[in-house]
Write a protein that holds these residues in place. Structure first.
Motif, short mmCIF file in Angstrom:
data_model
loop_
_atom_site.label_atom_id
_atom_site.label_comp_id
_atom_site.label_asym_id
_atom_site.label_seq_id
_atom_site.Cartn_x
_atom_site.Cartn_y
_atom_site.Cartn_z
N GLY A 18 43.48 47.63 19.98
CA GLY A 18 43.61 47.85 21.41
C GLY A 18 45.06 48.04 21.78
O GLY A 18 45.86 48.56 21.01
N ILE A 19 45.43 47.58 22.99
CA ILE A 19 46.80 47.81 23.46
C ILE A 19 47.60 46.52 23.62
O ILE A 19 48.82 46.56 23.69
N GLY A 20 46.93 45.35 23.70
CA GLY A 20 47.63 44.07 23.79
C GLY A 20 48.16 43.78 25.18
O GLY A 20 49.31 44.09 25.50
N ALA A 21 47.31 43.21 26.02
CA ALA A 21 47.74 42.85 27.37
C ALA A 21 46.81 41.79 27.93
O ALA A 21 45.65 41.69 27.52
N ILE A 22 47.33 41.01 28.85
CA ILE A 22 46.53 40.00 29.54
C ILE A 22 46.12 40.59 30.88
O ILE A 22 46.97 40.97 31.69
N LEU A 23 44.81 40.67 31.13
CA LEU A 23 44.29 41.24 32.36
C LEU A 23 43.53 40.19 33.16
O LEU A 23 43.03 39.21 32.62
N SER A 24 43.41 40.43 34.46
CA SER A 24 42.56 39.61 35.30
C SER A 24 41.92 40.50 36.35
O SER A 24 42.30 41.65 36.54
N GLY A 25 40.93 39.94 37.05
CA GLY A 25 40.26 40.68 38.12
C GLY A 25 38.99 41.34 37.66
O GLY A 25 38.25 40.83 36.82
N GLY A 26 38.71 42.52 38.18
CA GLY A 26 37.48 43.23 37.89
C GLY A 26 36.40 42.90 38.91
O GLY A 26 36.52 41.97 39.70
N GLY A 27 35.34 43.67 38.92
CA GLY A 27 34.28 43.47 39.90
C GLY A 27 34.79 43.78 41.30
O GLY A 27 35.17 44.91 41.60
N ASN A 28 34.82 42.76 42.15
CA ASN A 28 35.30 42.95 43.52
C ASN A 28 36.82 42.87 43.63
O ASN A 28 37.37 43.03 44.71
N LYS A 29 37.48 42.57 42.52
CA LYS A 29 38.93 42.42 42.55
C LYS A 29 39.60 43.55 41.78
O LYS A 29 39.01 44.13 40.88
N GLU A 30 40.83 43.84 42.15
CA GLU A 30 41.58 44.85 41.42
C GLU A 30 41.85 44.36 40.00
O GLU A 30 42.00 43.16 39.75
N VAL A 31 41.91 45.29 39.06
CA VAL A 31 42.23 44.94 37.68
C VAL A 31 43.75 44.90 37.55
O VAL A 31 44.42 45.92 37.69
N ILE A 32 44.27 43.72 37.29
CA ILE A 32 45.72 43.50 37.28
C ILE A 32 46.19 43.15 35.87
O ILE A 32 45.54 42.38 35.17
N VAL A 33 47.29 43.74 35.48
CA VAL A 33 47.92 43.37 34.22
C VAL A 33 48.71 42.08 34.47
O VAL A 33 49.76 42.11 35.11
#
Length: 606
Positions: A249-264
């Motif tokens: 993959g690319i190696g990053a920590i993500l949060s959010g998704g669904g009703n929230k923006e996908v943030i690095v």
């Protein structure tokens, strides 16, 4: 006191999706047969009432947020406003953020309105704004701070207006009744997403189930940003994949998704994402031209991962940068390493150990740490010297299992309290140092705005006991502990709920305030300290508590700074290497000057 071993879910209890993405499973209408009913929503409410850290829940706010999330979850999203705010929006919002559309009430006497934007006009406004922003220069840090402050003021006003509205459960029930009756009017997206639509084969038709699930997450979001309900299958799939030890993959920590923006949350050091220019705080709008809007985080991750050597293009929105960015990342094999180590270049007597997270592994973090330390001692001896100091790098470390953090701190703290966990109506659960001391060498601890939770426990313990000189920037400020459990009545879902706070040995909780370094050390080439996203910037975070005592440095900081000013080599090195193909680690380079100051001045702990 009861051991803290049972409290294994800290910041990374939200964790671990595929391809070394540590992520929060979220709501959304992905392809799944797991149902979620109004009864399940009620189960979430009852679980909060029985187990949440704060027994004084603002239920009006909770049901209001549940309504907001439910309305925004619709493919044709609706907005909810206090009428008093809606009629005066121009006072608090930028002109081009006030969209045209129609507002309506569920009942004439309501003090709140539902707003249905004219999405075709919104699209025109959005396109115009994107074109204008494309020609604007990058915002300065002061301009970014002004935007952050403006948004903070807007949220305070909106919160006050909602309190005046006195939104209740009855109002929430009426919003749900309206959606149940009129759902078919809002199941078709009103316009095409500029970054492409998600493949319809990957989605099942939007249904009232998605509304209920969104409402449940809205209810939880009103409590704090770390409580959530999500599919058990998504969690278990994530955990199974993380145990494989490596991914492509690319190696990053993500949060959010669904009703929230996908943030690095953070691109991992030395991995493809950071090499390509992805930064913490970036919002991923699309992957290879396909929108991430409304997509579960595991689906976003699935699209980003791929074979080593292949490329993926991320469409990014970045605070302070006009328009959008298209960043091409070449995938690679991502090995999951809790710990890496080396001797500092040109300083063979200074060891460096970096911890990227406190994740269960074999060997365990404490055993692996000892192995790395012993190997550094051997390497130093082979270069004709001996190890004289250690740099412990906790930057960008989002935390993890609490017991692992305690074990690590115990290697340096000879005696005394490491951390205390406190829950309502329960005795504090303290963890004290034992007999695991590893070394008495001087230690410097590096932290930054992405050092969170378990890593903050380690930093605060070493600071309090004067065992480590803390260098860098104020840490993230998350001092809450979540528990993960099956949702009562629906085993297909997990609920993650905040149940405790942890406290530093000083008696202070670092919630919001974070750990403050003994010496501020910049990570920027120009020595500045730009805005960074922290717990304090998260909506509905648990508040800061009054400090019982001011935490003072155990080191003669002025003496150290004087030595660095006269003898430091960092700024010269930075100027000589600023055009290198790989960007120098400015913060580490500057920190080494302070380690040398410790060694050369004989500065002792006070």
């Amino acid at each position: 006191m009861k051991s803290l071993r049972s409290f294994s879910l800290s910041f990374l209890s939200v964790i671990l999706c595929t391809s070394i993405f540590f992520c929060q499973p979220s709501s959304g209408n992905s392809k799944t047969t797991a149902d979620f009913t109004l009864k399940d929503f009620d189960s979430v409410v009852k679980t909060v009432e029985g187990n949440y850290i704060d027994k004084n829940i603002d239920k009006n706010r909770a049901y209001k947020d549940a309504s907001v999330f439910a309305l925004l979850s619709l493919p044709h999203g609706l907005y909810l406003y206090p009428e008093s705010y809606f009629t005066d929006r121009e006072k608090y919002e930028e002109a081009d953020d006030i969209f045209p559309g129609k507002s309506f009430k569920l009942s004439p006497e309501d003090k709140f309105v539902l707003f249905d934007p004219d999405y075709k006009e919104v699209e025109k406004i959005r396109d115009k704004k994107l074109k204008e922003e494309a020609n604007k220069p990058k915002l300065s840090n002061d301009e970014v701070l002004k935007l952050v402050e403006r948004e903070k003021v807007r949220k305070k006003v909106l919160t006050a207006k909602w309190e005046q509205t006195n939104f209740s459960k009855k109002d929430f029930d009426r919003v749900l009744a309206y959606l149940e009756k009129n759902l078919q009017n809002y199941t078709t997206p009103p316009l095409k997403d500029p970054f492409g639509e998600e493949d319809p084969k990957e989605k099942e038709p939007f249904s009232i189930k998605d509304v209920y699930l969104a409402a449940a997450n809205g209810y939880l979001s009103s409590l704090d940003p770390h409580s959530q309900v999500f599919l058990k299958a998504a969690w278990e799939e994530s955990m199974a994949k993380i145990e494989d030890g490596s991914f492509e993959g690319i190696g990053a920590i993500l949060s959010g998704g669904g009703n929230k923006e996908v943030i690095v949350e953070n691109p991992l050091e030395g991995r493809p994402a950071v090499t390509a220019g992805v930064r913490a705080g970036d919002v991923i709008l699309a992957v290879d031209g396909k929108s991430t809007k409304g997509m579960l985080l595991d689906k976003v991750v699935e699209r980003i991962k791929g074979k080593k050597g292949s490329k993926v293009v991320l469409t990014i929105r970045r605070k302070g940068v006009a328009g959008t960015l298209a960043i091409e990342v070449i995938r690679d094999t991502i090995e999951i390493r809790n710990i890496t180590s080396k001797l500092i270049d040109n300083h063979p007597y200074i060891g460096y150990i970096k911890l990227t997270g406190f994740v269960k592994s074999d060997p365990s973090v404490d055993k692996e740490f000892v192995q790395h330390f012993k190997e550094l001692e051997k390497q130093s001896t082979s270069k004709g010297t001996k190890l004289k100091a250690l740099v412990l790098d906790l930057r960008n470390n989002p935390g993890g299992y609490l017991d692992l953090a305690i074990d690590l701190a115990d290697m340096f703290v000879t005696n005394g309290l490491i951390v205390s966990v406190k829950s309502p109506n329960r005795s504090p659960e303290d963890s004290n140092a034992g007999k695991k001391d590893l070394t008495d060498l001087p230690v410097a601890v590096l932290i930054n705005a992405k050092s969170a939770s378990a890593s903050e426990i380690v930093a605060s313990a070493l600071k309090h006991h004067g065992r480590g000189l803390i260098l860098g920037e104020r840490s993230f400020g998350k001092a809450t502990v979540q528990k993960l459990q099956e949702l009562r009545g629906n085993g297909a879902y997990y609920i993650k709920l905040t149940q405790s706070r942890y406290y530093a040995p000083s008696g202070n909780t670092i919630q919001v305030v974070g750990v403050k370094p003994d010496v501020d050390v910049s990570a920027e080439e120009d020595g500045s300290f730009p805005f960074h996203y922290r717990e304090e910037n998260m909506w509905n975070h648990l508040p800061e508590l009054p400090s019982s005592a001011e935490e003072k440095s155990h080191f003669d900081v002025k003496k150290l700074e004087g030595w660095v000013k006269s003898n430091g080599q960092a700024e010269k090195f930075i100027q000589e290497h600023k055009n290198d193909p790989i960007k120098p680690d400015f913060q580490l380079i500057r920190s080494i000057d302070y380690v040398e100051a410790l060694l050369n001045t004989g500065t002792k702990r006070k």
